[in-house]
Enzyme design. Structure first.
Site, PDB file in Angstrom:
ATOM      1  N   TRP A 260      13.183  17.812  -1.880  1.00 18.68           N
ATOM      2  CA  TRP A 260      14.375  17.396  -2.609  1.00 18.68           C
ATOM      3  C   TRP A 260      14.132  17.126  -4.082  1.00 18.68           C
ATOM      4  O   TRP A 260      15.072  17.082  -4.869  1.00 18.68           O
ATOM      5  CB  TRP A 260      14.963  16.126  -1.980  1.00 18.68           C
ATOM      6  CG  TRP A 260      13.977  15.019  -1.746  1.00 18.68           C
ATOM      7  CD1 TRP A 260      13.363  14.716  -0.565  1.00 18.68           C
ATOM      8  CD2 TRP A 260      13.454  14.086  -2.702  1.00 18.68           C
ATOM      9  NE1 TRP A 260      12.505  13.652  -0.716  1.00 18.68           N
ATOM     10  CE2 TRP A 260      12.546  13.238  -2.024  1.00 18.68           C
ATOM     11  CE3 TRP A 260      13.698  13.867  -4.059  1.00 18.68           C
ATOM     12  CZ2 TRP A 260      11.863  12.205  -2.669  1.00 18.68           C
ATOM     13  CZ3 TRP A 260      13.011  12.841  -4.710  1.00 18.68           C
ATOM     14  CH2 TRP A 260      12.108  12.027  -4.017  1.00 18.68           C
ATOM     15  N   ASN A 261      12.879  16.956  -4.498  1.00 16.72           N
ATOM     16  CA  ASN A 261      12.667  16.492  -5.871  1.00 16.72           C
ATOM     17  C   ASN A 261      12.838  17.580  -6.926  1.00 16.72           C
ATOM     18  O   ASN A 261      13.210  17.288  -8.064  1.00 16.72           O
ATOM     19  CB  ASN A 261      11.301  15.796  -6.008  1.00 16.72           C
ATOM     20  CG  ASN A 261      10.144  16.669  -5.574  1.00 16.72           C
ATOM     21  OD1 ASN A 261      10.305  17.658  -4.861  1.00 16.72           O
ATOM     22  ND2 ASN A 261       8.946  16.288  -5.988  1.00 16.72           N
TER      23      ASN A 261
ATOM     24  N   LYS B 121      14.694  26.671   4.316  1.00 10.59           N
ATOM     25  CA  LYS B 121      15.299  25.404   4.714  1.00 10.59           C
ATOM     26  C   LYS B 121      15.129  24.419   3.560  1.00 10.59           C
ATOM     27  O   LYS B 121      14.034  23.918   3.317  1.00 10.59           O
ATOM     28  CB  LYS B 121      14.627  24.880   5.981  1.00 10.59           C
ATOM     29  CG  LYS B 121      14.807  23.385   6.263  1.00 10.59           C
ATOM     30  CD  LYS B 121      16.239  22.962   6.502  1.00 10.59           C
ATOM     31  CE  LYS B 121      16.327  21.494   6.895  1.00 10.59           C
ATOM     32  NZ  LYS B 121      16.082  20.562   5.750  1.00 10.59           N
TER      33      LYS B 121
ATOM     34  N   ALA C 290      15.645  20.770   1.545  1.00 12.86           N
ATOM     35  CA  ALA C 290      15.698  19.368   1.977  1.00 12.86           C
ATOM     36  C   ALA C 290      17.147  18.970   2.237  1.00 12.86           C
ATOM     37  O   ALA C 290      18.059  19.397   1.530  1.00 12.86           O
ATOM     38  CB  ALA C 290      15.090  18.469   0.905  1.00 12.86           C
TER      39      ALA C 290
ATOM     40  N   SER D  23       5.390  16.319   2.050  1.00 15.72           N
ATOM     41  CA  SER D  23       4.376  15.291   2.280  1.00 15.72           C
ATOM     42  C   SER D  23       3.193  15.832   3.073  1.00 15.72           C
ATOM     43  O   SER D  23       3.314  16.784   3.853  1.00 15.72           O
ATOM     44  CB  SER D  23       4.990  14.109   3.030  1.00 15.72           C
ATOM     45  OG  SER D  23       5.228  14.446   4.383  1.00 15.72           O
TER      46      SER D  23
ATOM     47  N   GLU E 255       1.898  22.923  -0.263  1.00 15.98           N
ATOM     48  CA  GLU E 255       1.752  22.106  -1.464  1.00 15.98           C
ATOM     49  C   GLU E 255       2.173  20.710  -1.068  1.00 15.98           C
ATOM     50  O   GLU E 255       3.356  20.454  -0.829  1.00 15.98           O
ATOM     51  CB  GLU E 255       2.605  22.674  -2.604  1.00 15.98           C
ATOM     52  CG  GLU E 255       2.224  22.116  -3.962  1.00 15.98           C
ATOM     53  CD  GLU E 255       3.035  20.890  -4.320  1.00 15.98           C
ATOM     54  OE1 GLU E 255       2.486  19.772  -4.162  1.00 15.98           O
ATOM     55  OE2 GLU E 255       4.187  21.033  -4.737  1.00 15.98           O
TER      56      GLU E 255
ATOM     57  N   GLU F 223       1.211   7.566  -2.819  1.00 15.70           N
ATOM     58  CA  GLU F 223       2.103   8.052  -3.866  1.00 15.70           C
ATOM     59  C   GLU F 223       3.199   7.026  -4.140  1.00 15.70           C
ATOM     60  O   GLU F 223       3.853   6.550  -3.211  1.00 15.70           O
ATOM     61  CB  GLU F 223       2.760   9.363  -3.432  1.00 15.70           C
ATOM     62  CG  GLU F 223       1.898  10.596  -3.618  1.00 15.70           C
ATOM     63  CD  GLU F 223       2.675  11.864  -3.385  1.00 15.70           C
ATOM     64  OE1 GLU F 223       2.933  12.605  -4.354  1.00 15.70           O
ATOM     65  OE2 GLU F 223       3.034  12.137  -2.221  1.00 15.70           O
TER      66      GLU F 223
ATOM     67  N   SER G 205       2.508  22.167 -14.965  1.00 13.17           N
ATOM     68  CA  SER G 205       3.334  23.165 -14.280  1.00 13.17           C
ATOM     69  C   SER G 205       3.746  24.283 -15.234  1.00 13.17           C
ATOM     70  O   SER G 205       4.271  24.034 -16.315  1.00 13.17           O
ATOM     71  CB  SER G 205       4.590  22.505 -13.705  1.00 13.17           C
ATOM     72  OG  SER G 205       4.245  21.466 -12.813  1.00 13.17           O
TER      73      SER G 205
END
Length: 496
Positions: free
Chosen positions: A168-169, A192, A194, A247, A268, A399, A459
């Site tokens: 979702w981030n 799929k 989030a 996660s 990842e 985290e 990134s």
């Protein structure tokens, strides 16, 4: 904090961009409702109110999507690489044409301020541009056998239908980072997104349809329950590839599930990034990098700086100046340009950040600024700087995924390297020093897949992204990103 609104009080433009996004499943090139027309609500994290409802796919819907991908695989693998690249290029151009609407849509469902959403849309589009150019660069090899009696022919072929699971981030960029190489390589896929942020992915799928992607090449299934939906597809046998961002705990389960069919897996996963500032560092540059590494995406990033190790000679000044910058940030509902920090994604994430801060304070850490959640609607936590955070604090091992900088002073180079590496994670590390030999020495010693050397962001679509240890398997982006969707076939040629 800015005033909040309910779903019925949305600004007309907000309602328009939400209404324009598809809400159904994309299976075999057709938009369709979930079995039994089941839906779930998508929440605006800045208000806690529902934005809209989207399809809630069943396991049967997932298998239908996988069947569509499997049926399309043969023809798509034969599709000319140049045309695959052109579809991605058109996708890139359409994303950029709709930049503002896509940015607002992302802000509404995820909470990040408009400036952050705009940056992500640009970043997301670049993966399509990058892999549009890589589609025609899939190579092979031809060689004479060492004994001279035959030839070696090596070819690269698409691995087959892929299952893609995104977080979702970064609701669009994590999609394009997977979809781009899959399309370029000749793989069909089922994605799929989030459950908190499905709208960006649904809008992206609509763009790819417009860009000319054939039916069944990309299928999208949204669901409140990822495990219930995905496990039957993973164990089915028709999928040959799984790519997941999320996660570490979930990643471990997916590896177990993928073992039955021996899927090609790329993951990842979580991070616990150290940010090391030596006494010879350019402190202004280090502070700029710290704000970027910590506050990008409200701190809700696997690459976010989690543990700040600052040399004792500059730790007090660094803490004070970082707190001044954090304190000046404007917090609120991110739909206007003046807001710099939005809400966390949901109540669970807000509670976790609050819990980690409370634990650190209980262990002896000191608040320099912030330190608590904000009252009112939405899931807001104050930009926070803690100093003298002890090694026993949970946030040195877990985290944070929030706007909290945890600072610990150090004096010895080897000791800080050991402390930085003392984690199960190994995604990214950050390092600030003006000593070239130290820069190379420490970069080599840090146990992470990426290092930000005198910069706060690593990134880039043109660079390989990924970690070591329990931060994942494989790499995304760069020249190697397409390799995750290709198999190597060796043909031994005789009779020569």
């Amino acid at each position: 904090m800015t005033a909040t609104s309910t779903a019925t009080e949305q600004h007309p433009r907000e309602s328009a961009v939400v209404d324009a996004a598809p809400k159904q499943l994309l299976i075999g090139g057709k938009w369709r409702p979930a079995s039994g027309e089941r839906t779930y609500e998508v929440e605006d994290p800045s208000t806690g109110q529902a934005l809209c409802s989207v399809a809630d796919a069943s396991p049967e819907d997932g298998l239908a999507a996988l069947a569509a991908a499997a049926d399309a695989q043969h023809d798509w693998a034969k599709h000319p690489p140049r045309e695959r690249g052109e579809i991605l290029r058109r996708g890139f151009e359409l994303i950029m044409q709709r930049h503002e609407d896509l940015s607002l849509l992302m802000t509404l469902e995820m909470g990040k301020p408009l400036a952050e959403s705009r940056a992500e849309i640009t970043y997301a589009a670049e993966f399509f541009r990058w892999f549009s150019e890589e589609a025609v660069r899939i190579g092979g090899d031809y060689a004479v056998a060492p004994n001279g009696t035959g030839r070696f022919l090596v070819m690269r072929q698409p691995v087959g239908p892929a299952l893609l699971i995104t977080p979702w981030n970064f609701p669009m960029a994590m999609g394009t980072r997977k979809i781009g190489p899959a399309i370029a390589a000749g793989c069909t896929s089922v994605i799929k997104p989030a459950h908190q942020t499905p709208l960006s992915m649904l809008a992206l799928a609509d763009i790819l349809i417009e860009a000319g992607l054939p039916e069944g090449v990309l299928n999208v299934v949204t669901s409140r329950s990822a495990g219930r939906l995905m496990e039957p597809m993973i164990r089915d046998g028709r999928a040959r590839k799984l790519s997941f961002t999320g996660s570490t705990g979930v990643g471990r389960k997916l590896i177990e599930q993928s073992a039955d069919q021996v899927l090609k897996v790329s993951l990842e996963l979580g991070g616990n990034a150290p940010f090391i500032v030596f006494d010879d560092a350019d402190l202004d540059a280090a502070l700029d990098g710290a704000m970027l590494a910590k506050m990008r995406n409200i701190g809700e990033a696997c690459t976010a700086a989690n543990r700040f190790y600052v040399h004792a000679d500059v730790a007090e000044e660094f803490s004070r100046r970082l707190a001044e910058r954090m304190r000046a940030l404007r917090v609120g509902r991110g739909v206007t340009d003046e807001i710099q920090v939005g809400p966390l994604i949901d109540a669970d994430q807000l509670g976790k950040v609050d819990e980690l801060v409370s634990d650190a304070l209980g262990q002896g850490a000191e608040v320099v600024t912030g330190g608590s959640r904000r009252d009112g609607d939405g899931y807001f936590f104050e930009p926070t700087v803690l100093k003298n955070v002890p090694r026993a604090a949970r946030m040195t091992r877990e985290e944070i995924f929030g706007p909290v900088a945890a600072i610990t002073p150090f004096t010895d180079e080897q000791a800080v390297i050991d402390q930085a590496n003392d984690t199960e994670y190994g995604l990214v590390s950050y390092l600030y020093t003006r000593d070239l030999q130290r820069a190379l020495r420490v970069s080599e010693a840090l146990e992470s897949g990426m290092v930000g050397l005198n910069q706060g962001m690593v990134s880039n679509p043109a660079a390989p992204f990924g970690g070591v240890k329990q931060s994942g398997l494989g790499r995304e982006g760069g020249k190697v990103g397409i390799d995750e969707f290709l198999e190597t076939k060796y043909v031994a040629v005789g009779g020569l």
